[in-house]
Design an enzyme around this catalytic site. Sequence first.
Site, short mmCIF file in Angstrom:
data_model
loop_
_atom_site.label_atom_id
_atom_site.label_comp_id
_atom_site.label_asym_id
_atom_site.label_seq_id
_atom_site.Cartn_x
_atom_site.Cartn_y
_atom_site.Cartn_z
N LYS A 182 135.77 68.69 85.15
CA LYS A 182 135.97 69.36 83.87
C LYS A 182 135.20 68.63 82.76
O LYS A 182 134.64 67.55 83.00
CB LYS A 182 137.47 69.43 83.55
CG LYS A 182 138.30 70.10 84.66
CD LYS A 182 137.86 71.51 84.96
CE LYS A 182 138.87 72.37 85.68
NZ LYS A 182 139.11 72.26 87.10
C1 LIG Z 1 140.52 73.01 87.55
C2 LIG Z 1 141.30 74.24 87.34
C3 LIG Z 1 142.68 74.30 87.57
C4 LIG Z 1 143.46 73.19 88.21
O1 LIG Z 1 143.31 71.95 87.59
P1 LIG Z 1 143.75 70.63 88.39
O2 LIG Z 1 143.81 69.59 87.32
O3 LIG Z 1 142.68 70.38 89.41
O4 LIG Z 1 145.08 70.90 89.02
C5 LIG Z 1 143.36 75.46 87.26
N1 LIG Z 1 142.72 76.52 86.76
C6 LIG Z 1 141.40 76.52 86.53
C7 LIG Z 1 140.76 77.72 85.93
C8 LIG Z 1 140.64 75.38 86.83
O5 LIG Z 1 139.33 75.40 86.61
#
Ligand SMILES: *Cc1c(COP(=O)(O)O)cnc(C)c1O
Length: 377
Positions: A182
């Site tokens: 992210k």
């Molecule tokens: C990355 C992501 C998640 C989950 O995040 P984590 O921290 O890996 O649990 C949920 N929804 C979307 C759209 C994502 O890109």
Amino acid sequence: MDFLPFTRPDIDEDTIADVVGVLRSGWLTTGPRCSEFEAALSAHVGGRPVRVANSATATLEFALRIAGVGPGDEVITTPLTWVATANVILAVGATPVLVDVDPATRLIDLDLAEAAITPHTRAIIAVDLAGLPVDRDRLYTLATRHGLRVVEDAAQSIGANWRGRRIGSDGDLVSFSFHPNKNITSGEGGCLVMNNENEVRLFEKLRLQGVTRHDDGTMDVDMLGGKANLTDIAAAIGLGQLKRLDAFNARRQALARRYFEQLPDDLGLVLPPEDFQHGNWHMFQPLLPLADMQGTRHDFIAGMREHGIGIGVHYPALHLFSLYRGRGFAEGDFPHAEDIGRRTVTLPLFPAMQDDDIDRVCTAIARVLPPLLGRAA
Ligand SMILES: *Cc1c(COP(=O)(O)O)cnc(C)c1O
């Protein structure tokens, strides 16, 4: 030439030194650094209450529980997202109701969402795919009209804005992820922006074994909670990253602009929405001209790899996974999501990239794609 991955976290030396400080401090689990991270995140969203957890999957699930979603309830969301978005609906015992995306934005089609509302609908999860925000005006108008809770799956959209207001500053329950892919990371982690202290108290119980600690030093457990607290090690990473969020996002935007300038326009690629106002350019995702190709997406990805370039796929439409087919979803249910899910490719985009890395990706595409279209390279 060095391999260019589709993304790579950028951790500076100050942050590394800070993490070492935590390791030497004798306190590794949830402690002062997590509180500091929560305060910094709260400041980022204009003072709303924020709590962290060890993933955004956990914060999304807690958001649904805080919204009172459970068995017998329906939750509307998009099939074009990371599967976590729909999995948490199943995790709380509710029913995911999927609706197709708008092919232009690739985000949930809010007209279809409104048409899918039944007396059982309790909430809608809006997903800002690639960091491009769902229209918050339309989303909240719809939710208010029908008495629905909103969970913003803003896992990808930290630092993005809707009409000049940062995502998280307004709205109902807003979840961000700090997974390493992210725009900012804490190694793993996530946070939830909430509305009031009652929601915060429930979040804290869900996060850690249902425990409430009282001011007089006693504690109680009055419900079942899980184990999803963040470590101070992770919080120290997150604090170092949050300081750099605006710079990171500005760099991502400049790199995205360069893709629009440099990508070959005669190969049938469909470029992402050219929005330089709202999004945070979490990903840059053209769609391949699959119908005109003799090869597959896999062939394209393998060809790019031969040029030292990593390509991601985010995401195949989730209703075609076995778990969801087993719940009655089938091919043809959501034609736009399926088409995008089959054709999408994620090009390298991360703040430490150089301008000529973008040119390198574009040059490689101009070599790899023509033969797959039956043309000379
Ligand atoms: C990355 C992501 C998640 C989950 O995040 P984590 O921290 O890996 O649990 C949920 N929804 C979307 C759209 C994502 O890109």
